[in-house]
Motif scaffolding. Structure first.
Motif: not given
Length: 116
Positions: A42-62
């Motif tokens: 019942g919810k939309q798909r959300e990005l949880v975490a990502a990593i670039t080829s250079g190793g940079s990361t980002n995360y959902a606040d949750s």
């Protein structure tokens, strides 16, 4: 086309941990970013975490401070270490590869269920 296969999902109690794996049939450098997404019923798909080829990361606040994304270039595998899981983390988790913030190559998903 590089195929992505997720594994490592399952049933875990609240407070527990799981590690998801995403194995690529070819080089993960085919993509300049790899991401983990999730979709709960019942919810939309959300990005949880990502990593670039250079190793940079980002995360959902949750998930900040609880989840860690990493990559093993030699094994063409991306991981998602999930700690301190809670029932709100229950979802199907998908691995994806892409460029420029657009993800176009998806795995089949793996179910994560967290019981209270």
């Amino acid at each position: 086309q590089v195929q992505l296969v997720e594994s490592g999902g399952g049933l875990v109690q609240a407070g527990g941990s799981l590690r998801l794996s995403c194995a690529a049939s070819g080089s993960i450098f085919s993509f300049n970013a790899m991401g983990w997404f999730r979709q709960a019923p019942g919810k939309q798909r959300e990005l949880v975490a990502a990593i670039t080829s250079g190793g940079s990361t980002n995360y959902a606040d949750s998930v900040k401070g609880r989840f860690t994304i990493s990559r093993d270039n030699a094994k063409n595998t991306v991981y998602l270490q999930m700690n301190s899981l809670n029932p709100e983390d229950t979802a199907v988790y998908y691995c994806a590869g892409g460029h420029g913030g657009r993800y176009y190559n998806w795995g089949q998903g793996t179910q994560v269920t967290v019981s209270s």
